[in-house]
Design a protein around this motif. Structure first.
Motif, mmCIF file in Angstrom:
data_model
loop_
_atom_site.group_PDB
_atom_site.id
_atom_site.type_symbol
_atom_site.label_atom_id
_atom_site.label_comp_id
_atom_site.label_asym_id
_atom_site.label_seq_id
_atom_site.Cartn_x
_atom_site.Cartn_y
_atom_site.Cartn_z
ATOM 1 N N ALA A 30 -7.192 -3.995 47.575
ATOM 2 C CA ALA A 30 -5.965 -4.657 47.103
ATOM 3 C C ALA A 30 -4.721 -4.004 47.694
ATOM 4 N N HIS A 31 -4.768 -2.707 47.903
ATOM 5 C CA HIS A 31 -3.572 -2.018 48.381
ATOM 6 C C HIS A 31 -3.229 -2.441 49.794
ATOM 7 N N GLU A 32 -4.262 -2.513 50.609
ATOM 8 C CA GLU A 32 -4.019 -2.913 51.978
ATOM 9 C C GLU A 32 -3.499 -4.341 52.050
ATOM 10 N N LEU A 33 -4.026 -5.196 51.192
ATOM 11 C CA LEU A 33 -3.583 -6.577 51.210
ATOM 12 C C LEU A 33 -2.121 -6.697 50.820
ATOM 13 N N LEU A 34 -1.609 -5.703 50.109
ATOM 14 C CA LEU A 34 -0.208 -5.756 49.694
ATOM 15 C C LEU A 34 0.714 -5.172 50.749
ATOM 16 N N PRO A 177 1.108 -5.864 40.134
ATOM 17 C CA PRO A 177 -0.142 -6.584 40.421
ATOM 18 C C PRO A 177 -1.308 -5.912 39.688
ATOM 19 N N GLU A 178 -2.152 -6.712 39.078
ATOM 20 C CA GLU A 178 -3.245 -6.166 38.261
ATOM 21 C C GLU A 178 -4.159 -5.229 39.035
ATOM 22 N N ASP A 182 -5.083 -1.437 38.037
ATOM 23 C CA ASP A 182 -6.472 -1.020 37.804
ATOM 24 C C ASP A 182 -6.809 0.231 38.611
ATOM 25 N N ALA A 183 -6.360 0.255 39.867
ATOM 26 C CA ALA A 183 -6.652 1.406 40.729
ATOM 27 C C ALA A 183 -5.921 2.649 40.237
ATOM 28 N N PRO A 189 -3.200 10.910 34.521
ATOM 29 C CA PRO A 189 -3.594 10.919 33.098
ATOM 30 C C PRO A 189 -3.882 9.533 32.521
ATOM 31 N N TYR A 190 -3.694 8.484 33.316
ATOM 32 C CA TYR A 190 -3.861 7.124 32.783
ATOM 33 C C TYR A 190 -5.288 6.868 32.299
ATOM 34 N N SER A 191 -6.247 7.511 32.980
ATOM 35 C CA SER A 191 -7.659 7.269 32.673
ATOM 36 C C SER A 191 -8.030 7.726 31.260
ATOM 37 N N GLN A 192 -7.164 8.516 30.649
ATOM 38 C CA GLN A 192 -7.454 8.959 29.281
ATOM 39 C C GLN A 192 -7.257 7.833 28.265
#
Ligand code: FE
Length: 235
Positions: A30-34, A177-178, A182-183, A189-192
């Motif tokens: 997704a990052h490359e597509l952006l 962008p979703e 997600d990435a 710390p978001y994964s917490q």
């Protein structure tokens, strides 16, 4: 890759190349597509409008919400040491009547930290992740912050308010962008705090024009660069 060295022609050429790769079904994330939005991040706001690369549309008005604080500092770096994935913002303000940049507008942003908490509320005197910048001759205001977290009931967002000559000419929210969120949220710390809810499509405020105020994001190593042009009406 040294994006600073990219000429406008180079950026556009790269856009074409990436589009071709995307059509060819390459395994791009997704990052490359952006990445085509680097053309915008590279800083040709008004030229991009003139060329049609940016559509000059009125930024949708959206509620300022309950966490606005009236005395944010004029500063580019609003992080105050808060942990998170680095995010630079390039916010361009144009007059929707003629798509010309507005110089000297005060652009204000505020958002929650990676844990979903706002500063400056409920007796807290901290002012992290809040700040004001004046637009330059190209209508550009730059910020250095972190990718916002989320809190129950809202999708990921950054609040913004544009002041001109003492008047508020725009109150809005910026979205992500979703796939990028997600990435990012796989990282600490978001994964917490997994299972964010709602996502964009399920957010009642986003549904009212949020797609038009979604940031264009480009990856910069471990960081992200976000950009958007906001068309506002002079009051
Ligand atoms: Fe909010």
């Amino acid at each position: 890759m040294n994006d600073d060295s990219l000429s406008r022609r180079g950026a556009l050429t790269r856009l074409g190349g990436l589009a071709a790769v995307a059509l060819g079904g390459g395994a791009l994330g997704a990052h490359e597509l952006l990445e085509p939005d680097d053309a915008i991040a590279a800083g040709n706001g008004p030229a991009d409008v003139a060329s049609g690369l940016v559509t000059c549309v009125l930024a949708p008005e959206q509620t300022e919400g309950p966490y606005y604080v009236d005395d944010a500092a004029v500063r580019r770096n609003v992080t105050d040491g808060k942990p998170g994935v680095a995010l630079t913002l390039r916010l361009t303000v144009v007059n929707v009547a003629n798509c010309k940049p507005i110089k000297g507008a005060a652009v204000e942003i505020w958002h929650c930290d990676a844990g979903g908490v706002y500063s400056g509320v409920q007796g807290d005197t901290a002012m992290f992740l809040r700040g004001v910048q004046r637009t330059d001759a190209k209508g550009v205001a730059l910020f250095r912050t972190i990718y916002p977290g989320w809190y129950p009931g809202r999708t990921v967002h950054i609040h913004t308010m544009v002041h001109l000559g003492g008047n508020v000419v725009h109150t809005g929210q910026l979205y992500f962008p979703e796939a990028v969120t997600d990435a990012v949220y796989e990282r600490s710390p978001y994964s917490q705090r997994p299972n964010r809810d709602p996502r964009n499509a399920g957010d009642s405020i986003y549904r009212n024009g949020g797609r038009r105020s979604t940031l264009r994001l480009a990856r910069r190593g471990a960081a992200y660069a976000g950009s958007i042009t906001m068309g506002v009406q002079r009051s």
